[in-house]
Design an enzyme around this catalytic site. Structure first.
Site: not given
Ligand code: NAD
Length: 369
Positions: A139, A190, A222, A246, A250
């Protein structure tokens, strides 16, 4: 000077003032606090033409902790890029206070497990915390577009990873003080594909021996996304980088099914004040009606006591009182809506729909028990 903790209170807009006033009543039952109430968001735009003044930011930096309601509303919605917007207050606060860690606990109240999209036996016993890095990663890296080609760059330094890892290990320890269970951190990356993730895994592993009472495991993102819905009760603290955090925070939030119940904390450097706020927004559709659910803000105050003021026992007392009131059947309309379809059952108290004031009185009474 008094020893009472200095709390900057930012009620904000919409239902913010209602739920924050209720939370002040709750905190006052734990002794004295020095509350310094200030404007942030739309109300600050109306008064000063900007969502966050320098004075308010200074007061927040000098406080022991900052408690926020919510900001925003249709009154300040604008398409004019030059006009001030309430969210700028939040962003300015996060940046100005150097907040780099976002903490979101997911602990469905036993009385509300029926609101979860997961089957009850899967969600029961879930009590986890997602720690998300807030200031680095893709980001904030270099990004650009060249015709049909675009790029976003993910970058992390060892120092950025180390400080968030320490936040996670320490949060795990604090949680264990009240839960009594062995603390555990799951670091999510990852590392089979990304170089930043390999650095992430290496640095988290390097920090871990300083917290040898805390168990550490690593999970690919994942796999973590799957495990969160298949065995959420097995997690304690999850720590991860900005983009993965992020998404996973959620996903975890949805496990409870109740927006009005979710607290959060944003923390900065050791000893610096943190920001504590509910996850939901300013709910302008119900502002002023006396029906806002104050529980996410109560639970944010519990996070403030645990992670900001080193008062974990009082934090647990708030959480227990909230559970007890819900067990007793009290529901603000947002919670009742999700459970009205539940058929009446023997031994389960009937649900009673109440407003903000009755809910607050009930939690205060449960605290006094
Ligand atoms: P929202 O969270 O304010 O509301 C979504 C729905 O949930 C609404 O129906 C609302 O009535 C209900 N709701 C939310 N909190 C509730 C509570 N405590 N009790 C009962 N019902 C509750 O999200 P939105 O409608 O998308 O946004 C409204 C405003 O809030 C916008 O201006 C948005 O920018 C702002 N917002 C602020 C924050 C923040 O301050 N951190 C976060 C999200 C949205």
């Amino acid at each position: 000077m008094s020893d009472a903790p200095r709390i900057v209170v930012l009620p904000g807009d919409g239902i913010g003032p209602e739920i924050v006033a209720a939370t002040r009543r709750l905190l006052e039952t734990f002794g004295s606090f020095e509350f310094d109430e200030r404007l942030l968001g739309g109300c600050s735009i109306d008064e000063h033409g900007t969502a966050l003044t320098d004075e308010v930011l200074e007061a927040c930096r000098a406080a022991d902790a900052v408690l926020l309601g919510a900001v925003g509303g249709p009154k300040w919605d604008t398409t004019d890029p030059a006009a001030p917007r309430p969210e700028q207050g939040l962003l300015g606060l996060r940046k100005g206070m150097g907040l780099y860690a976002n903490l979101r606990p997911v602990r469905p109240s036993p009385a509300l497990v029926g609101a979860s999209p997961l089957r009850e036996e899967r969600i029961a016993g879930t009590d986890l915390l997602v720690v998300r890095e807030l200031t680095g990663g893709i980001y904030f890296g270099d990004s650009g577009r060249d015709g049909d080609r675009a790029h976003d760059t993910c970058e992390y330094t060892a120092a950025e990873i180390e400080r968030i890892a320490r936040t996670a290990f320490e949060a795990a320890r604090r949680r264990a003080e009240s839960s009594g269970r062995r603390p555990r951190v799951t670091s999510v990356d990852k590392a089979n594909v990304l170089e930043t993730s390999r650095l992430w895994r290496e640095v988290v592993g390097r920090v871990a021996p300083d917290y040898d009472d805390v168990a550490l495991d690593h999970l690919l993102v994942d796999n973590a996304a799957m495990q969160l819905v298949s065995r959420p009760a097995d997690f304690d603290v999850i720590v991860t980088e900005n983009l993965f955090g992020d998404i996973l925070s959620d996903e975890s939030a949805m496990l409870t099914g109740s927006l009005g119940m979710l607290p959060s904390a944003s923390l900065g450097a050791d000893g610096a004040p943190g920001l504590f706020e509910p996850v939901h927004g300013s709910a302008p559709d119900i502002a002023g009606k006396g029906i806002a659910n104050p529980l996410a803000t109560f639970l944010s105050a519990a996070m403030m006591l645990r992670h900001g003021l080193e008062r974990p026992d009082e934090a647990s007392r708030i959480e227990t009182a909230v559970d007890a009131v819900l067990e007793g059947g009290m529901r603000t309309p947002d919670l009742a809506a999700g459970t009205l379809a539940t058929p009446p059952m023997p031994d389960v108290p009937a649900e009673v729909e109440v407003g903000t004031a009755e809910m607050t009185d009930a939690v205060l009474a449960a605290l006094a028990d």
